[in-house]
Write an enzyme that holds these catalytic residues in place. Structure first.
Site, PDB file in Angstrom:
ATOM      1  N   LYS A  66       0.867  -1.184   0.000  1.00 39.67           N
ATOM      2  CA  LYS A  66       0.000   0.000   0.000  1.00 39.67           C
ATOM      3  C   LYS A  66       0.901   1.231   0.000  1.00 39.67           C
ATOM      4  O   LYS A  66       1.443   1.629   1.022  1.00 39.67           O
ATOM      5  CB  LYS A  66      -0.910  -0.013   1.231  1.00 39.67           C
ATOM      6  CG  LYS A  66      -1.935   1.097   1.206  1.00 39.67           C
ATOM      7  CD  LYS A  66      -2.940   0.888   2.329  1.00 39.67           C
ATOM      8  CE  LYS A  66      -4.017   1.937   2.366  1.00 39.67           C
ATOM      9  NZ  LYS A  66      -3.576   3.301   2.313  1.00 39.67           N
TER      10      LYS A  66
ATOM     11  N   LYS B 271      -3.045  -2.094   7.740  1.00 37.79           N
ATOM     12  CA  LYS B 271      -2.224  -0.919   8.037  1.00 37.79           C
ATOM     13  C   LYS B 271      -1.118  -1.289   9.021  1.00 37.79           C
ATOM     14  O   LYS B 271      -1.382  -1.932  10.042  1.00 37.79           O
ATOM     15  CB  LYS B 271      -3.099   0.184   8.660  1.00 37.79           C
ATOM     16  CG  LYS B 271      -4.104   0.786   7.693  1.00 37.79           C
ATOM     17  CD  LYS B 271      -3.427   1.713   6.718  1.00 37.79           C
ATOM     18  CE  LYS B 271      -3.773   3.095   6.747  1.00 37.79           C
ATOM     19  NZ  LYS B 271      -4.603   3.976   7.002  1.00 37.79           N
TER      20      LYS B 271
HETATM   21  S1  IVH Z   1      -6.772  -0.529  -4.273  1.00 36.79           S
HETATM   22  C1  IVH Z   1     -11.525   0.317  -4.017  1.00 36.79           C
HETATM   23  N1  IVH Z   1      -4.198  -0.916  -4.253  1.00 36.79           N
HETATM   24  O1  IVH Z   1      -4.791   3.193  -0.593  1.00 36.79           O
HETATM   25  C2  IVH Z   1     -10.270   1.068  -3.799  1.00 36.79           C
HETATM   26  N2  IVH Z   1      -5.061   1.039  -3.232  1.00 36.79           N
HETATM   27  O2  IVH Z   1      -7.872   3.117   0.925  1.00 36.79           O
HETATM   28  C3  IVH Z   1      -9.106   0.304  -3.954  1.00 36.79           C
HETATM   29  N3  IVH Z   1      -3.372   2.523  -2.306  1.00 36.79           N
HETATM   30  O3  IVH Z   1      -7.244   5.208  -2.005  1.00 36.79           O
HETATM   31  C4  IVH Z   1      -7.780   0.843  -3.874  1.00 36.79           C
HETATM   32  N4  IVH Z   1      -1.633   1.287  -2.879  1.00 36.79           N
HETATM   33  O4  IVH Z   1      -4.850   5.587  -2.755  1.00 36.79           O
HETATM   34  C5  IVH Z   1      -5.204  -0.104  -3.889  1.00 36.79           C
HETATM   35  N5  IVH Z   1      -1.931  -1.375  -4.333  1.00 36.79           N
HETATM   36  C6  IVH Z   1      -2.935  -0.569  -3.978  1.00 36.79           C
HETATM   37  C7  IVH Z   1      -2.728   0.645  -3.292  1.00 36.79           C
HETATM   38  C8  IVH Z   1      -3.830   1.425  -2.932  1.00 36.79           C
HETATM   39  C9  IVH Z   1      -2.040   2.407  -2.290  1.00 36.79           C
HETATM   40  C10 IVH Z   1      -4.116   3.644  -1.713  1.00 36.79           C
HETATM   41  C11 IVH Z   1      -5.151   4.223  -2.638  1.00 36.79           C
HETATM   42  C12 IVH Z   1      -6.476   4.067  -1.939  1.00 36.79           C
HETATM   43  C13 IVH Z   1      -6.080   3.732  -0.532  1.00 36.79           C
HETATM   44  C14 IVH Z   1      -6.984   2.660   0.035  1.00 36.79           C
END
Ligand code: IVH
Length: 660
Positions: free
Chosen positions: A114, A310
């Site tokens: 993430k 997290k």
């Molecule tokens: S998937 C349905 N994949 O983390 C939304 N998010 O709350 C799915 N993020 O707003 C997001 N790395 O900005 C996804 N490999 C990843 C990610 C990622 C960072 C961030 C993104 C999102 C938040 C999740």
């Protein structure tokens, strides 16, 4: 096609390839100068034939003019966020929910890091970048296309695809670019960014695209959509496809067949997060099959098929009990906040540097206040902001006299730092010796705090040259020093006489001359005596040396104690000359090497000097940017890493041949 348009297209193809190698694969094949030359050639041709300019030409990344404001754009489907799991238990609960909903069906997770940045939706029409939209409120975002075009890892046209696609991913800033951005802001007297995410957000949402371009943002794709829905049947395939289309996709991803594998992946990255060049705040786990995702569905806020695990918080609140000052090696007084001890991300934190009086003022901090502190990267904790003013708060005052020697403290006009002006201040001495012995400077292993304190307190070392008068007999009398460790230390001290000129220059502790400037000085002059004799104008011939630094260098070499120190170092056998790097060209220009293991004839420093003299670079660790790993006997993990990344491994003989 005319000959000119053919030539233009040919150049564009070459530039696109090198852009991809550089920004996406981190494995450039040509030097920046060669790339720039190619780009200039294309720019010149396009200037003569403006009718041939196309929006996907590599010249069109920067060129957009500042705008008045951003246009709002609805998303093809909402950009939701994820539910969080704050610990392993919550992660297992998520897994149970998924299993409950899918019954006995088999399924797997795609686990990704993430990234701590901001999400962006990038639209392609007929394979060409058409629009980039920030998340906004998730339903409607802002059009930041011109800014996104400046991000090197966002392709202007897709590789191997011509259709309409939407790629969602994360815009991030490396820690290095973040620190650089903050250093520039500090120099300009602007407030600092609290973290890389804020700096990235600031850079993406500016009206002038040239500001975005200067911030060196990066983009990693994590969703591939067509018509607002996942384009392929699994997330895993989508990630591979994104990679094939020319996007950067985080290589640290794992398909996990069960929760145990997922937990292991999360724990692995919670441990290793600091080793990455950018910040991550957790792991995102997605049920891999899109068909299963659809059956699991969404709640109002978030998908049921994904979770954000997290990592433990790296921020905490605590009370500032006091502010002390520490005296550094150039006599600089640094205020240090003493906290009520508090756990941050598993480590107990008791103090943090406040840098200088200006920073304390910027924070509005007084003793007794409650503050938010943060640990990020391997850097020492820092105070983010005051969260509550203390009832009996009182202001910090920089002392008028040095807390160590009682000498006068002065703050020079236009400088943020206050300094103790006594050159013989024991605190300065201690710090200057530690700096001289440090890794990356003289590399004297075993010369740490406890030992240096004793050496200074007992008057055994009064300047760095005295280190070379130490003997095993003298050392054995010190606390916690046996025959073996004393002998070892003496051997390490001896070996340090071979350190090259840039390290000597850095080690001397000349104000404003750190590792980088020291290297530039050595490159320009190739001889310590020439640097010592140069006047301020001549000194400014070296890269990045301006009037302030030149003055400081000049002052240093004119001071009589320093003059005699230099003579003593010469007498101790230090080499004051330096084989200068060839600026342009050289047989190894643009190549990066990593050395590992013991080479049959060359010492590590010799090999490094030879590579650099031939125009190459030597890096400390293997990455995709490495061109060759030179391996000798007992090569360790670097060799494994090279194999893992498919980087060419050569031996000393092959290196010597390449040197020509
Ligand atoms: S998937 C349905 N994949 O983390 C939304 N998010 O709350 C799915 N993020 O707003 C997001 N790395 O900005 C996804 N490999 C990843 C990610 C990622 C960072 C961030 C993104 C999102 C938040 C999740």
């Amino acid at each position: 096609m005319s000959r000119i348009s053919e030539k233009i297209e040919h150049l564009r193809e070459k530039l696109r390839r090198h852009e991809y190698l550089y920004y996406v694969l981190d494995a450039p094949e040509i030097t920046d100068a060669e790339y720039d030359a190619m780009m200039h050639e294309l720019q010149a041709l396009e200037r003569e034939h403006p009718e041939l300019i196309t929006p996907d030409s590599p010249t069109q990344r920067v060129g957009g003019k500042p705008r008045e404001g951003f246009v709002k754009v609805p998303h093809s489907s909402p950009m939701l966020s994820l539910d969080n799991a704050l610990n392993e238990e919550e992660l297992r609960e998520f897994d149970q929910r998924v299993r409950g909903l899918l019954g006995d069906e088999k399924f797997s997770y795609a686990a990704e890091l993430k990234l701590d940045g901001l999400s962006l939706a990038v639209h392609y029409k007929k394979g060409q970048l058409a629009q980039a939209v920030t998340r906004g409120d998730g339903v409607v975002g802002e059009d930041v296309t011109e800014n996104a075009r400046t991000i090197g890892s966002i392709p202007l046209r897709l590789r191997e695809e011509h259709g309409d696609w939407e790629v969602r991913g994360e815009v991030v800033l490396t820690r290095r670019s973040f620190e650089k951005a903050n250093a520039e802001r500090a120099a300009a007297g602007l407030p600092l960014f609290a973290n890389p995410r804020n700096a990235a957000a600031g850079a993406l949402r500016v009206l002038d695209p040239s500001v975005t371009a200067s911030r060196k943002l990066d983009f990693f794709g994590y969703f591939l959509f067509q018509e607002g829905r996942p384009a392929l049947e699994t997330q895993w395939k989508a990630l591979d496809k994104l990679e094939a289309m020319g996007f950067k996709v985080n290589p640290r991803r794992k398909k996990c067949a069960d929760i145990e594998k997922l937990v292991a992946f999360c724990n692995e990255w919670a441990e290793k997060r600091e080793s990455l060049p950018y910040e991550i705040d957790g792991v995102v786990a997605k049920v891999d099959s899109v068909e299963q995702q659809n059956r699991l569905g969404w709640t109002a806020k978030a998908p049921r098929w994904a979770i954000a695990y997290k990592f433990a918080a790296r921020q905490a609140e605590t009370v500032v009990k006091d502010i002390d000052v520490q005296v550094g090696r150039t006599g600089t007084l640094t205020p240090v906040a003493r906290f009520e001890p508090v756990k941050v991300g598993g480590v107990t934190v008791q103090n943090a540097t406040l840098h200088n009086e200006d920073e304390i003022e910027r924070l509005g901090l007084k003793i007794g206040d409650t503050v938010l502190i943060e640990r990020s990267g391997d850097v020492i904790p820092k105070v983010v902001r005051v969260v509550k003013e203390g009832e009996h708060r009182h202001a910090f005052r920089m002392p008028k006299h040095c807390p160590v020697c009682g000498g006068d403290i002065v703050r020079a006009e236009g400088e943020a730092a206050s300094r103790c002006i006594n050159t013989n201040c024991p605190a300065r001495l201690r710090e200057s010796i530690l700096h001289w012995a440090a890794r990356g400077v003289m590399d004297i292993d075993g010369m740490g705090d406890a030992l240096v304190n004793q050496l200074v307190d007992q008057g055994l070392v009064r300047n760095v040259a005295d280190i070379y008068q130490l003997t095993t007999e003298l050392l054995i009398d010190l606390e916690r020093m046996g025959q073996k460790s004393a002998e070892k230390l003496i051997a390490n001290i001896d070996a340090s006489r071979k350190q090259p000129l840039p390290r000597i220059l850095n080690g001397l502790g000349i104000p404003f001359v750190g590792e980088r400037t020291a290297q530039f000085l050595a490159d320009e002059f190739g001889d310590l005596d020439k640097i010592a004799a140069a006047d301020e104008d001549e000194l400014q011939r070296a890269e990045e040396v301006g009037p302030k630094v030149a003055k400081s260098i000049r002052r240093f070499f004119h001071e009589s104690h320093n003059k005699s120190l230099i003579e003593r170092l010469r007498h101790e056998g230090f080499t004051f000359t330096y084989e200068r790097k060839k600026r342009d060209g050289g047989p190894l220009a643009g190549m990066t090497f990593v050395l590992t293991g013991t080479l049959p004839t060359l010492s590590r420093d010799e090999a490094k000097a030879k590579i650099e003299a031939a125009g190459g670079k030597v890096a400390g660790s293997v990455s995709r940017k490495t061109h060759y790993v030179v391996a000798g006997d007992e090569a360790g993990s670097k060799l494994d890493k090279a194999k893992e990344l498919g980087i060419k491994v050569i031996d000393e003989a092959a290196l010597i041949e390449m040197l020509g």
